[in-house]
Design an enzyme around this catalytic site. Structure first.
Site, PDB file in Angstrom:
ATOM      1  N   ALA A  75      47.792  50.518  36.095  1.00 47.52           N
ATOM      2  CA  ALA A  75      49.238  50.575  36.315  1.00 47.52           C
ATOM      3  C   ALA A  75      50.040  50.150  35.087  1.00 47.52           C
ATOM      4  O   ALA A  75      51.160  50.625  34.883  1.00 47.52           O
ATOM      5  CB  ALA A  75      49.596  49.700  37.513  1.00 47.52           C
TER       6      ALA A  75
ATOM      7  N   ARG B 151      51.083  43.881  40.612  1.00 47.35           N
ATOM      8  CA  ARG B 151      50.915  42.422  40.658  1.00 47.35           C
ATOM      9  C   ARG B 151      51.912  41.641  39.813  1.00 47.35           C
ATOM     10  O   ARG B 151      52.082  40.449  40.013  1.00 47.35           O
ATOM     11  CB  ARG B 151      49.482  42.053  40.256  1.00 47.35           C
ATOM     12  CG  ARG B 151      48.498  42.494  41.298  1.00 47.35           C
ATOM     13  CD  ARG B 151      47.059  42.231  40.916  1.00 47.35           C
ATOM     14  NE  ARG B 151      46.189  42.684  41.996  1.00 47.35           N
ATOM     15  CZ  ARG B 151      45.901  43.957  42.214  1.00 47.35           C
ATOM     16  NH1 ARG B 151      46.377  44.895  41.422  1.00 47.35           N
ATOM     17  NH2 ARG B 151      45.128  44.308  43.223  1.00 47.35           N
TER      18      ARG B 151
ATOM     19  N   ILE C  48      48.059  56.808  40.074  1.00 52.00           N
ATOM     20  CA  ILE C  48      48.225  57.902  41.019  1.00 52.00           C
ATOM     21  C   ILE C  48      49.436  58.750  40.634  1.00 52.00           C
ATOM     22  O   ILE C  48      49.846  59.628  41.376  1.00 52.00           O
ATOM     23  CB  ILE C  48      48.392  57.328  42.453  1.00 52.00           C
ATOM     24  CG1 ILE C  48      49.539  56.294  42.495  1.00 52.00           C
ATOM     25  CG2 ILE C  48      47.086  56.695  42.920  1.00 52.00           C
ATOM     26  CD1 ILE C  48      49.795  55.694  43.871  1.00 52.00           C
TER      27      ILE C  48
ATOM     28  N   HIS D 125      41.703  56.739  42.183  1.00 52.63           N
ATOM     29  CA  HIS D 125      42.472  56.279  43.344  1.00 52.63           C
ATOM     30  C   HIS D 125      43.381  57.378  43.900  1.00 52.63           C
ATOM     31  O   HIS D 125      44.317  57.104  44.645  1.00 52.63           O
ATOM     32  CB  HIS D 125      43.295  55.033  42.984  1.00 52.63           C
ATOM     33  CG  HIS D 125      42.427  53.820  42.748  1.00 52.63           C
ATOM     34  ND1 HIS D 125      42.866  52.666  42.148  1.00 52.63           N
ATOM     35  CD2 HIS D 125      41.119  53.592  43.027  1.00 52.63           C
ATOM     36  CE1 HIS D 125      41.877  51.787  42.083  1.00 52.63           C
ATOM     37  NE2 HIS D 125      40.805  52.330  42.603  1.00 52.63           N
TER      38      HIS D 125
ATOM     39  N   CYS E  54      46.347  67.447  55.092  1.00 50.39           N
ATOM     40  CA  CYS E  54      46.106  67.234  56.514  1.00 50.39           C
ATOM     41  C   CYS E  54      44.709  66.630  56.662  1.00 50.39           C
ATOM     42  O   CYS E  54      43.734  67.184  56.160  1.00 50.39           O
ATOM     43  CB  CYS E  54      46.198  68.565  57.269  1.00 50.39           C
ATOM     44  SG  CYS E  54      45.680  68.399  58.994  1.00 50.39           S
TER      45      CYS E  54
ATOM     46  N   ASN F 241      46.119  45.042  26.874  1.00 51.20           N
ATOM     47  CA  ASN F 241      46.780  44.587  28.095  1.00 51.20           C
ATOM     48  C   ASN F 241      47.686  43.415  27.762  1.00 51.20           C
ATOM     49  O   ASN F 241      47.334  42.600  26.915  1.00 51.20           O
ATOM     50  CB  ASN F 241      45.725  44.155  29.136  1.00 51.20           C
ATOM     51  CG  ASN F 241      46.266  44.170  30.541  1.00 51.20           C
ATOM     52  OD1 ASN F 241      46.739  45.213  31.006  1.00 51.20           O
ATOM     53  ND2 ASN F 241      46.232  43.051  31.234  1.00 51.20           N
TER      54      ASN F 241
HETATM   55  P1  NAD Z   1      47.429  45.775  38.072  1.00 50.56           P
HETATM   56  O1  NAD Z   1      48.842  45.751  38.600  1.00 50.56           O
HETATM   57  O2  NAD Z   1      46.407  44.956  38.755  1.00 50.56           O
HETATM   58  O3  NAD Z   1      47.425  45.330  36.540  1.00 50.56           O
HETATM   59  C1  NAD Z   1      48.283  45.873  35.593  1.00 50.56           C
HETATM   60  C2  NAD Z   1      48.073  45.107  34.288  1.00 50.56           C
HETATM   61  O4  NAD Z   1      48.845  45.753  33.289  1.00 50.56           O
HETATM   62  C3  NAD Z   1      48.516  43.649  34.352  1.00 50.56           C
HETATM   63  O5  NAD Z   1      47.481  42.815  33.862  1.00 50.56           O
HETATM   64  C4  NAD Z   1      49.765  43.604  33.447  1.00 50.56           C
HETATM   65  O6  NAD Z   1      49.850  42.411  32.696  1.00 50.56           O
HETATM   66  C5  NAD Z   1      49.506  44.770  32.522  1.00 50.56           C
HETATM   67  N1  NAD Z   1      50.705  45.401  32.005  1.00 50.56           N
HETATM   68  C6  NAD Z   1      51.849  45.685  32.671  1.00 50.56           C
HETATM   69  N2  NAD Z   1      52.691  46.356  31.863  1.00 50.56           N
HETATM   70  C7  NAD Z   1      52.074  46.484  30.672  1.00 50.56           C
HETATM   71  C8  NAD Z   1      52.427  47.096  29.440  1.00 50.56           C
HETATM   72  N3  NAD Z   1      53.599  47.680  29.266  1.00 50.56           N
HETATM   73  N4  NAD Z   1      51.540  47.055  28.426  1.00 50.56           N
HETATM   74  C9  NAD Z   1      50.337  46.441  28.564  1.00 50.56           C
HETATM   75  N5  NAD Z   1      49.943  45.851  29.717  1.00 50.56           N
HETATM   76  C10 NAD Z   1      50.801  45.884  30.756  1.00 50.56           C
HETATM   77  O7  NAD Z   1      47.034  47.291  37.966  1.00 50.56           O
HETATM   78  P2  NAD Z   1      45.621  48.014  38.057  1.00 50.56           P
HETATM   79  O8  NAD Z   1      44.599  47.239  37.323  1.00 50.56           O
HETATM   80  O9  NAD Z   1      45.864  49.425  37.738  1.00 50.56           O
HETATM   81  O10 NAD Z   1      45.237  47.952  39.609  1.00 50.56           O
HETATM   82  C11 NAD Z   1      46.196  48.077  40.624  1.00 50.56           C
HETATM   83  C12 NAD Z   1      46.132  49.297  41.523  1.00 50.56           C
HETATM   84  O11 NAD Z   1      47.484  49.712  41.627  1.00 50.56           O
HETATM   85  C13 NAD Z   1      45.415  50.489  41.026  1.00 50.56           C
HETATM   86  O12 NAD Z   1      44.492  50.798  41.963  1.00 50.56           O
HETATM   87  C14 NAD Z   1      46.456  51.637  40.974  1.00 50.56           C
HETATM   88  O13 NAD Z   1      45.978  52.711  41.748  1.00 50.56           O
HETATM   89  C15 NAD Z   1      47.654  51.135  41.665  1.00 50.56           C
HETATM   90  N6  NAD Z   1      48.972  51.405  41.035  1.00 50.56           N
HETATM   91  C16 NAD Z   1      49.229  52.570  40.355  1.00 50.56           C
HETATM   92  C17 NAD Z   1      50.467  52.780  39.789  1.00 50.56           C
HETATM   93  C18 NAD Z   1      50.715  54.068  39.048  1.00 50.56           C
HETATM   94  O14 NAD Z   1      50.108  55.074  39.377  1.00 50.56           O
HETATM   95  N7  NAD Z   1      51.562  54.046  38.031  1.00 50.56           N
HETATM   96  C19 NAD Z   1      51.469  51.814  39.889  1.00 50.56           C
HETATM   97  C20 NAD Z   1      51.191  50.635  40.609  1.00 50.56           C
HETATM   98  C21 NAD Z   1      49.923  50.451  41.168  1.00 50.56           C
END
Ligand code: NAD
Length: 265
Positions: free
Chosen positions: A24, A36, A105, A123, A131, A227
């Site tokens: 994300a 988060r 996603i 994901h 459906c 990150n």
């Molecule tokens: P996560 O929210 O657990 O972690 C995101 C990480 O990215 C954090 O550690 C944060 O510090 C870091 N971060 C945020 N902005 C940043 C930036 N600009 N540059 C560098 N780092 C940055 O996300 P995850 O590990 O992908 O897991 C969460 C779940 O959420 C996934 O399964 C995903 O499917 C879903 N999700 C997807 C989206 C999307 O499609 N854009 C958005 C929200 C959540």
């Protein structure tokens, strides 16, 4: 001493089979909040209210889901790719990208120009819905327009299949829903055969997805993590860059090009 950006550029310059792994965090610069960080979805809602089992169990739960879905999905459907997504498209143009496993996603990697067949959305995607009974698939924009208009098959703001009456669900993997085993096993196979794994914007706490970069490292690949915050795999990584994804990736790619020009002049 080489900076983390220079080290990452050197690894990618020497690699011909880079596996991307994104979360994300790569999309926050497109205006999509992660889950988060402060203000993220899971700081407002309890994920236990949005499980797959609850969604299929009752019309009332689906009503709740579709009432809130605008807040979940509008930002994802309206967003544009950013410099981080474009960096992966640049890596692909350099013919270095073996594949890109994404937890996202939002479909922004493909919109930035990554080849559809190289992006593995473990994901699922928000761009379509299906459906659950007959498998018919529609673009999400079409389903949402039908809901807004109260069109055929829509009951209390919940869309049902116009062909068989079955439950329609967005093609994302919800909590409690089985992960796509074909995509996961392909991702682990690619992790075993890549020579570098570039992880961007993932807290690496969502499993089993987070095990893919670990498998790459254990298979002998170099591990680069970009990150904003620390991740549990930082101690194992060859390079860690704790900066915003878009500018950091563009700096790494520019540095690769600089090194290439210097080495070929
Ligand atoms: P996560 O929210 O657990 O972690 C995101 C990480 O990215 C954090 O550690 C944060 O510090 C870091 N971060 C945020 N902005 C940043 C930036 N600009 N540059 C560098 N780092 C940055 O996300 P995850 O590990 O992908 O897991 C969460 C779940 O959420 C996934 O399964 C995903 O499917 C879903 N999700 C997807 C989206 C999307 O499609 N854009 C958005 C929200 C959540």
């Amino acid at each position: 001493m080489a900076s983390p950006v220079e080290k990452a550029a050197a690894i990618l310059r020497d690699s011909s089979r880079v596996l991307g792994f994104t979360g994300a965090g790569i999309s926050t610069e497109s205006g999509i909040p992660d889950f988060r960080s402060p203000g993220g979805i899971w700081t407002k809602y309890d994920p236990r209210d949005f499980t797959f089992q609850k969604y299929v169990a009752s019309h009332e739960n689906r009503k709740l889901y579709w009432r809130r879905s605008g807040e979940f999905y509008e930002p994802l459907l309206l967003a544009e790719p950013n410099a981080g997504h474009e960096a992966f498209a640049r890596l692909e143009k350099m013919e270095k990208l073996l594949a890109l496993v994404t937890q996202n996603i939002d479909g922004l990697h493909q919109r930035a120009g990554c080849l559809e067949e190289k992006v593995i959305e473990i994901h699922g995607t928000v761009r379509t819905g299906s459906c659950l009974q007959c498998g018919t698939r529609w673009p999400s924009a079409e389903i949402r327009a039908r809901v807004r208009a109260g069109g055929p098959g829509v009951k209390d703001g919940v869309p049902y299949c116009v062909d068989c009456g079955g439950v329609i669900k967005t093609d994302t993997i919800s909590f409690g829903q089985q992960m796509p085993t074909d995509k996961l096993s392909r991702s682990f196979d690619l992790a075993a055969s890549c020579d570098a794994c570039l992880v961007v914007g993932s807290s690496l706490v969502v499993m089993p997805a987070g095990e893919i970069p670990l498998a790459a490292k254990q298979g002998g690949a170099a591990l680069i993590i970009v990150n904003r915050e620390e991740t549990p795999l930082d101690p194992l990584a060859d390079v860690v860059i704790h900066e915003a994804a878009g500018p950091a990736l563009q700096a790494v790619l520019d540095r690769m090009r600089g090194g290439w020009l210097a080495g070929n002049s």
